[in-house]
Design a protein around this motif. Structure first.
Motif, PDB file in Angstrom:
ATOM      1  N   ALA A 228       0.834  -1.204   0.000  1.00 31.92           N
ATOM      2  CA  ALA A 228       0.000   0.000   0.000  1.00 31.92           C
ATOM      3  C   ALA A 228       0.872   1.258   0.000  1.00 31.92           C
ATOM      4  O   ALA A 228       1.843   1.368   0.746  1.00 31.92           O
ATOM      5  N   HIS A 229       0.502   2.209  -0.855  1.00 32.75           N
ATOM      6  CA  HIS A 229       1.213   3.473  -0.965  1.00 32.75           C
ATOM      7  C   HIS A 229       0.249   4.516  -1.529  1.00 32.75           C
ATOM      8  O   HIS A 229      -0.774   4.177  -2.118  1.00 32.75           O
ATOM      9  N   GLU A 230       0.570   5.775  -1.347  1.00 34.82           N
ATOM     10  CA  GLU A 230      -0.267   6.854  -1.850  1.00 34.82           C
ATOM     11  C   GLU A 230       0.026   7.068  -3.330  1.00 34.82           C
ATOM     12  O   GLU A 230       1.183   7.162  -3.738  1.00 34.82           O
ATOM     13  N   ARG A 231      -1.044   7.165  -4.145  1.00 38.18           N
ATOM     14  CA  ARG A 231      -0.860   7.352  -5.591  1.00 38.18           C
ATOM     15  C   ARG A 231      -2.030   8.142  -6.165  1.00 38.18           C
ATOM     16  O   ARG A 231      -3.188   7.952  -5.746  1.00 38.18           O
ATOM     17  N   ALA A 232      -1.744   9.001  -7.126  1.00 37.25           N
ATOM     18  CA  ALA A 232      -2.783   9.758  -7.822  1.00 37.25           C
ATOM     19  C   ALA A 232      -3.462   8.846  -8.837  1.00 37.25           C
ATOM     20  O   ALA A 232      -2.797   8.199  -9.657  1.00 37.25           O
ATOM     21  N   VAL A 233      -4.791   8.783  -8.786  1.00 38.00           N
ATOM     22  CA  VAL A 233      -5.568   7.927  -9.672  1.00 38.00           C
ATOM     23  C   VAL A 233      -6.821   8.662 -10.132  1.00 38.00           C
ATOM     24  O   VAL A 233      -7.223   9.676  -9.543  1.00 38.00           O
ATOM     25  N   VAL A 234      -7.436   8.131 -11.197  1.00 37.62           N
ATOM     26  CA  VAL A 234      -8.768   8.575 -11.612  1.00 37.62           C
ATOM     27  C   VAL A 234      -9.643   7.339 -11.738  1.00 37.62           C
ATOM     28  O   VAL A 234      -9.150   6.236 -11.995  1.00 37.62           O
ATOM     29  N   ARG A 235     -10.926   7.520 -11.544  1.00 35.93           N
ATOM     30  CA  ARG A 235     -11.874   6.413 -11.665  1.00 35.93           C
ATOM     31  C   ARG A 235     -12.368   6.371 -13.108  1.00 35.93           C
ATOM     32  O   ARG A 235     -12.931   7.332 -13.606  1.00 35.93           O
ATOM     33  N   ARG A 236     -12.148   5.219 -13.748  1.00 32.56           N
ATOM     34  CA  ARG A 236     -12.494   5.094 -15.167  1.00 32.56           C
ATOM     35  C   ARG A 236     -12.941   3.672 -15.465  1.00 32.56           C
ATOM     36  O   ARG A 236     -12.182   2.721 -15.267  1.00 32.56           O
ATOM     37  N   GLY A 237     -14.172   3.521 -15.905  1.00 24.45           N
ATOM     38  CA  GLY A 237     -14.678   2.200 -16.277  1.00 24.45           C
ATOM     39  C   GLY A 237     -14.653   1.193 -15.156  1.00 24.45           C
ATOM     40  O   GLY A 237     -14.417   0.001 -15.395  1.00 24.45           O
ATOM     41  N   GLY A 238     -14.859   1.651 -13.925  1.00 23.14           N
ATOM     42  CA  GLY A 238     -14.853   0.741 -12.789  1.00 23.14           C
ATOM     43  C   GLY A 238     -13.471   0.398 -12.280  1.00 23.14           C
ATOM     44  O   GLY A 238     -13.340  -0.432 -11.373  1.00 23.14           O
ATOM     45  N   LEU A 239     -12.422   1.022 -12.839  1.00 23.38           N
ATOM     46  CA  LEU A 239     -11.045   0.776 -12.416  1.00 23.38           C
ATOM     47  C   LEU A 239     -10.436   2.054 -11.851  1.00 23.38           C
ATOM     48  O   LEU A 239     -10.891   3.165 -12.157  1.00 23.38           O
ATOM     49  N   LEU A 240      -9.388   1.893 -11.045  1.00 27.62           N
ATOM     50  CA  LEU A 240      -8.590   3.020 -10.592  1.00 27.62           C
ATOM     51  C   LEU A 240      -7.379   3.117 -11.515  1.00 27.62           C
ATOM     52  O   LEU A 240      -6.462   2.305 -11.443  1.00 27.62           O
ATOM     53  N   VAL A 241      -7.401   4.086 -12.407  1.00 28.71           N
ATOM     54  CA  VAL A 241      -6.327   4.228 -13.393  1.00 28.71           C
ATOM     55  C   VAL A 241      -5.257   5.151 -12.824  1.00 28.71           C
ATOM     56  O   VAL A 241      -5.558   6.298 -12.455  1.00 28.71           O
ATOM     57  N   PRO A 242      -3.997   4.685 -12.719  1.00 29.63           N
ATOM     58  CA  PRO A 242      -2.943   5.545 -12.175  1.00 29.63           C
ATOM     59  C   PRO A 242      -2.669   6.711 -13.116  1.00 29.63           C
ATOM     60  O   PRO A 242      -2.675   6.553 -14.341  1.00 29.63           O
ATOM     61  N   VAL A 243      -2.424   7.865 -12.548  1.00 35.07           N
ATOM     62  CA  VAL A 243      -2.110   9.037 -13.358  1.00 35.07           C
ATOM     63  C   VAL A 243      -0.622   8.988 -13.697  1.00 35.07           C
ATOM     64  O   VAL A 243       0.240   9.110 -12.821  1.00 35.07           O
ATOM     65  N   THR A 244      -0.310   8.771 -14.972  1.00 31.94           N
ATOM     66  CA  THR A 244       1.062   8.718 -15.464  1.00 31.94           C
ATOM     67  C   THR A 244       1.112   9.474 -16.789  1.00 31.94           C
ATOM     68  O   THR A 244       0.073   9.807 -17.350  1.00 31.94           O
ATOM     69  N   PRO A 245       2.305   9.742 -17.324  1.00 30.60           N
ATOM     70  CA  PRO A 245       2.376  10.380 -18.644  1.00 30.60           C
ATOM     71  C   PRO A 245       1.671   9.574 -19.734  1.00 30.60           C
ATOM     72  O   PRO A 245       1.217  10.136 -20.725  1.00 30.60           O
ATOM     73  N   LEU A 246       1.577   8.247 -19.545  1.00 24.22           N
ATOM     74  CA  LEU A 246       0.903   7.401 -20.527  1.00 24.22           C
ATOM     75  C   LEU A 246      -0.602   7.345 -20.320  1.00 24.22           C
ATOM     76  O   LEU A 246      -1.358   7.048 -21.250  1.00 24.22           O
ATOM     77  N   THR A 247      -1.041   7.586 -19.079  1.00 27.46           N
ATOM     78  CA  THR A 247      -2.475   7.524 -18.748  1.00 27.46           C
ATOM     79  C   THR A 247      -2.881   8.799 -18.025  1.00 27.46           C
ATOM     80  O   THR A 247      -3.199   8.772 -16.831  1.00 27.46           O
ATOM     81  N   PRO A 248      -2.866   9.934 -18.726  1.00 22.23           N
ATOM     82  CA  PRO A 248      -3.246  11.197 -18.086  1.00 22.23           C
ATOM     83  C   PRO A 248      -4.746  11.262 -17.846  1.00 22.23           C
ATOM     84  O   PRO A 248      -5.516  10.499 -18.454  1.00 22.23           O
ATOM     85  N   PRO A 249      -5.197  12.152 -16.976  1.00 24.28           N
ATOM     86  CA  PRO A 249      -6.635  12.311 -16.757  1.00 24.28           C
ATOM     87  C   PRO A 249      -7.336  12.768 -18.041  1.00 24.28           C
ATOM     88  O   PRO A 249      -6.774  13.533 -18.828  1.00 24.28           O
ATOM     89  N   GLN A 250      -8.521  12.276 -18.258  1.00 20.16           N
ATOM     90  CA  GLN A 250      -9.325  12.697 -19.397  1.00 20.16           C
ATOM     91  C   GLN A 250     -10.233  13.842 -18.983  1.00 20.16           C
ATOM     92  O   GLN A 250     -10.489  14.036 -17.784  1.00 20.16           O
ATOM     93  N   PRO A 251     -10.712  14.621 -19.942  1.00 15.81           N
ATOM     94  CA  PRO A 251     -11.588  15.751 -19.598  1.00 15.81           C
ATOM     95  C   PRO A 251     -12.772  15.300 -18.742  1.00 15.81           C
ATOM     96  O   PRO A 251     -13.417  14.288 -19.026  1.00 15.81           O
ATOM     97  N   GLY A 252     -12.993  16.005 -17.650  1.00 11.50           N
ATOM     98  CA  GLY A 252     -14.109  15.697 -16.755  1.00 11.50           C
ATOM     99  C   GLY A 252     -13.758  14.752 -15.635  1.00 11.50           C
ATOM    100  O   GLY A 252     -14.554  14.560 -14.713  1.00 11.50           O
TER     101      GLY A 252
END
Length: 319
Positions: A228-252
């Motif tokens: 367990a560690h602290e990480r920036a994520v977004v909720r997308r399609g029922g998953l927690l997607v990590p915020v990385t240069p490859l998976t940036p947040p989408q509009p909204g």
């Protein structure tokens, strides 16, 4: 170091002695694979399953000295297919482990396949997970490998549940589910024609729970992503997607910082964590006991494309 699991602290009804039988079977299969083939290699991604298989290989072919360190050399190299989009923590862990133990390491780079033109992607940020199959087959040919030993398990996914302990691949690196060889009385048909190779899966009969209980019992080191560690994520399609240069947040989408851990590690573009505060193996065993979702179903974007996504990739040479 991880604390060993004590069954009475987890669930009185569980009997962890079956780990001894699973370990014995896995070591037998490792020795069979190395004895039956001329140029074996151990698939090593830095993930928990490959770390377990590597630990089992050390038990099969090395011995511990009085200082607790492994003595002798493994009779096969480690093989990692680097997508170029791996989590930095995993690559750092791999390199430190190899340096500590002096293991031979072969690395196949998807970047090299891209330069050769044998792999083409839609854009620079596209997932390279499926592209690993091409690089893997090129690496097998370049090093003339005849068996790859991996950490796939039957409980992971429907297609992997169909796999034999020794799984034949044809001259094109393809897996044919309907043409698998019988494995009666632990007798394995390991004959190969020119250009063919075999995959061997020593922990096929293990579950995710078995793996974590064994990691705890054996105190196996893992990349920090698994805790367990602290990480920036977004909720997308029922998953927690990590915020990385490859998976940036989408509009909204709203970026949240949560306590998470990874149940599996892979290409950054398609691997997601789960919310968790489990900071050691015993806590993860407790979480796994309560989980009703498979690790790939909860963490892999690419496996959600269709029910046949994994089987299609395996037919094309995937792990």
């Amino acid at each position: 170091m991880n604390a060993p699991v004590h069954p009475q602290t987890l669930q009185p009804a569980l009997d962890w002695r079956h780990l001894n039988a699973l370990e014995e079977e896995a070591i037998f299969l490792l020795r069979e694979a190395v004895a039956a083939f001329e140029r074996p290699a151990l698939l090593f991604s830095g993930g928990k399953d490959s770390c377990v298989v590597l630990h089992l290989a050390r038990k099969a072919f090395q011995r511990r000295g009085a200082d607790g360190r492994w003595q002798g050399r493994l009779p096969l190299p480690l093989l990692h297919i680097d997508t170029g989009h791996n989590f930095p923590e995993v690559i750092a862990f791999r390199d430190a482990l190899v340096a500590e133990h002096g293991d031979a390491l072969i690395v196949g780079h998807v970047e090299d396949s891209l330069r050769r033109g044998s792999v083409r992607l839609a854009d620079a940020h596209a997932s390279r997970n499926a592209a690993q199959s091409v690089t893997l087959l090129e690496t097998i040919e370049a090093h003339r490998l005849d068996v790859l030993i991996g950490g796939a398990r039957r409980d992971e996914e429907k297609a992997r549940a169909k796999e034999r302990l020794f799984s034949h691949r044809d001259a094109f690196g393809q897996w044919q589910p309907k043409a698998q060889r019988p494995e009666l009385w632990t007798l394995f048909n390991t004959r190969l024609h020119p250009g063919e190779h075999m995959r061997a899966f020593p922990i096929s009969n293990w579950t995710e729970l078995d793996v974590w209980a064994y990691i705890a019992r054996e105190r196996i080191a893992l990349p920090s992503l698994y805790w367990a560690h602290e990480r920036a994520v977004v909720r997308r399609g029922g998953l927690l997607v990590p915020v990385t240069p490859l998976t940036p947040p989408q509009p909204g989408e709203t970026v949240e910082t949560l306590s998470v851990r990874f149940r599996t590690v892979g290409d950054m573009s398609c691997t997601c964590p789960v919310e968790s505060r489990a900071a050691d193996a015993e806590a993860i065993v407790r979480e796994t006991l309560a989980s009703r979702i498979s690790e790939r179903g909860a963490t892999r974007i690419d496996d959600r494309a269709s029910d046949a996504a994994m089987e299609r990739r395996k037919r094309e040479g995937y792990f």
